[in-house]
Scaffold this active site. Structure first.
Site, PDB file in Angstrom:
ATOM      1  N   LYS A 128       0.862  -1.417   0.058  1.00  0.00           N
ATOM      2  CA  LYS A 128       0.402  -0.088  -0.086  1.00  0.00           C
ATOM      3  C   LYS A 128       1.231   1.139  -0.126  1.00  0.00           C
ATOM      4  CE  LYS A 128      -3.965   0.625   0.083  1.00  0.00           C
ATOM      5  NZ  LYS A 128      -6.079  -0.222   0.184  1.00  0.00           N
ATOM      6  N   ASP A 168      -6.738   4.496  -4.532  1.00  0.00           N
ATOM      7  CA  ASP A 168      -7.559   4.438  -3.159  1.00  0.00           C
ATOM      8  C   ASP A 168      -7.890   5.390  -3.128  1.00  0.00           C
ATOM      9  OD1 ASP A 168      -7.669   2.044  -0.540  1.00  0.00           O
ATOM     10  OD2 ASP A 168      -7.987   3.941   0.576  1.00  0.00           O
TER      11      ASP A 168
END
Ligand code: 2IT
Length: 448
Positions: A128, A168
């Site tokens: 991430k 995201d």
């Protein structure tokens, strides 16, 4: 307290070592709730320090992002990429741009992503990234300059078989386009490397809808298995004004559900007869916000300017699709009191650990995001396959594969939960099934 003394010791250690990382600690706590059912029966976990290793990212890249705003002022942000676990495939996971982003949040997201990606059945490791930059209110030119500055460092750490970022919150098709453009220029390669790309330069049809649609495929499986029922006529409430909530609403509506409440950053709209979902879909297009405009067109609907109060509205199914820790214990109690019997996460960790425990003990069927929102990364995996093969599948092909993947994830979670004597505990099923594949790969790959 866990049954396992090994887990108790590890968790005490985690709390001490990472005391400034509350989101990461919560994600570990929730994961350990499930590990407690298996860890003492698998001596290799402790012997080979699998959990000790799995808790530490393989690599964290932390860097400066300097850029010039429209007024000519130099702006400086912090950027990161957390490359958490590559036991089963290249690091894979989104990039989040928001002023709230910090290492704790990115570590929790990358940790969860590792098990989520494992559940998809595709060869994807967990990662991430992000920056403490909020695109909201910035001009298009500023966003382009920021994305270019971010990638001018990130590009040397990623690649189609190394690490494949995606979006995201704060990062959609526009930001991916700017990042991919700069990446391609610097690496002199046209090999994918990002997913969620535009269709004209290697993106996959169905990617933008995938998380929301996948969530509803998962909900349908839950209803079928546990209630021999369908979404028809079910009252659904959905939070979040991003891509996930919107596409979840569209699919819920298409499957015959009544979407009675939805929230954005301004508040929530409620109509017991069902909201006009196609209108919300249209209104939310430019910025994700729709509630104020919606009220102008449907003044008879109810509007409450505090999004969080939506969890007190009557419903059958709650779909939190905004961000972490949206639903605390009090919200879970309100949901129960107002008839909710299913809580399925569209966002990552929107439900606090105490609220999850409450659901499990009080007959609300709960599904964790690492299973129920895996449709997004699953179609990212399909985008990588199409890029590697230099071809594109039709929307129908991708959607069919997505539905099959979500059914498989549900089946794995349910079967694993059954095996451990907790057939309704899908969090247990998701954590253990996701973990086992990573654990097995780590054992075979040796101590690294
Ligand atoms: O949380 C997630 O699964 C995502 N943001 C999507 C990640 C991806 O690589 O598509």
């Amino acid at each position: 307290m866990y049954q396992s003394s090994y887990l108790n010791k590890l968790f005490e250690d985690v709390k001490k070592k990472y005391s400034s990382e509350p989101e990461f600690i919560s994600a570990v706590e929730e994961f350990f709730d499930s590990m407690d059912y298996m860890v003492d029966d698998e001596p290799n976990i402790e012997k080979y320090a699998i959990l000790e290793r799995i808790l530490i990212p393989e690599r964290v890249i932390s860097f400066r992002v300097a850029w010039v705003d429209d007024k000519g002022k130099v702006q400086v942000n912090k950027g990161w990429r957390v490359q958490f676990n590559s036991a089963i495939g290249p690091y894979k996971g989104g990039i989040r741009f928001d002023s709230s982003v910090n290492l704790s949040i990115l570590k929790f997201l990358a940790f969860e992503q590792t098990f989520k990606n494992s559940l998809t059945g595709l060869p994807l490791g967990g990662g991430k990234g992000g920056a403490d930059f909020t695109p909201r209110g910035r001009s298009d030119e500023e966003i382009m300059r920021f994305c270019q500055a971010y990638v001018s460092e990130l590009f040397r750490h990623i690649g189609p078989d190394t690490d494949v970022p995606a979006g995201d919150f704060g990062v959609g098709a526009r930001e991916i386009g700017y990042m991919y453009g700069m990446y391609k220029k610097l690496s002199n390669d046209f090999v994918g490397t990002f997913t969620g790309k535009g269709i004209s330069y290697g993106g996959s049809l169905g990617r933008k809808e995938a998380t929301g649609y996948g969530l509803l495929y998962f909900v349908s499986e839950m209803l079928k298995t546990f209630h021999n029922d369908t979404l028809k006529g079910k009252r659904v409430i959905i939070s979040g004004s991003g891509k996930v909530g919107k596409h979840a609403a569209v699919k819920a509506h298409a499957l015959g559900a009544k979407v009675v409440a939805m929230s954005d950053i301004n508040g929530f709209v409620y109509d017991e007869n069902g909201l006009d979902v196609p209108l919300i879909d249209k209104l939310s297009e430019p910025k994700g916000e729709y509630s104020l405009e919606y009220m102008k067109i449907y003044p008879e609907a109810k509007f409450v300017p505090t999004p969080k109060l939506m969890w007190g509205m009557p419903c059958d199914i709650a779909l939190p699709c905004a961000t972490q820790n949206e639903i605390d214990l009090e919200d879970a109690k309100k949901l129960k009191a107002n008839g909710c019997y299913m809580l399925v996460e569209g966002a990552n960790m929107p439900t606090a650990v105490e609220a999850i425990r409450f659901c499990n003990e009080n007959g609300i069927l709960f599904a964790p995001g690492k299973a129920s929102n895996a449709g997004g990364v699953a179609v990212s995996g399909l985008e990588m396959s199409q890029n590697a093969m230099h071809l594109s599948w039709t929307y129908e092909e991708v959607d069919q594969k997505l539905e099959q993947i979500m059914k498989n994830i549900f089946r794995k979670c349910h079967e694993t939960a059954q095996k451990y004597g907790q057939p309704k505990n899908l969090a247990l099923g998701a954590n253990i099934a996701g973990f086992i594949k990573v654990y097995d790969a780590m054992l075979q790959e040796g101590v690294i």
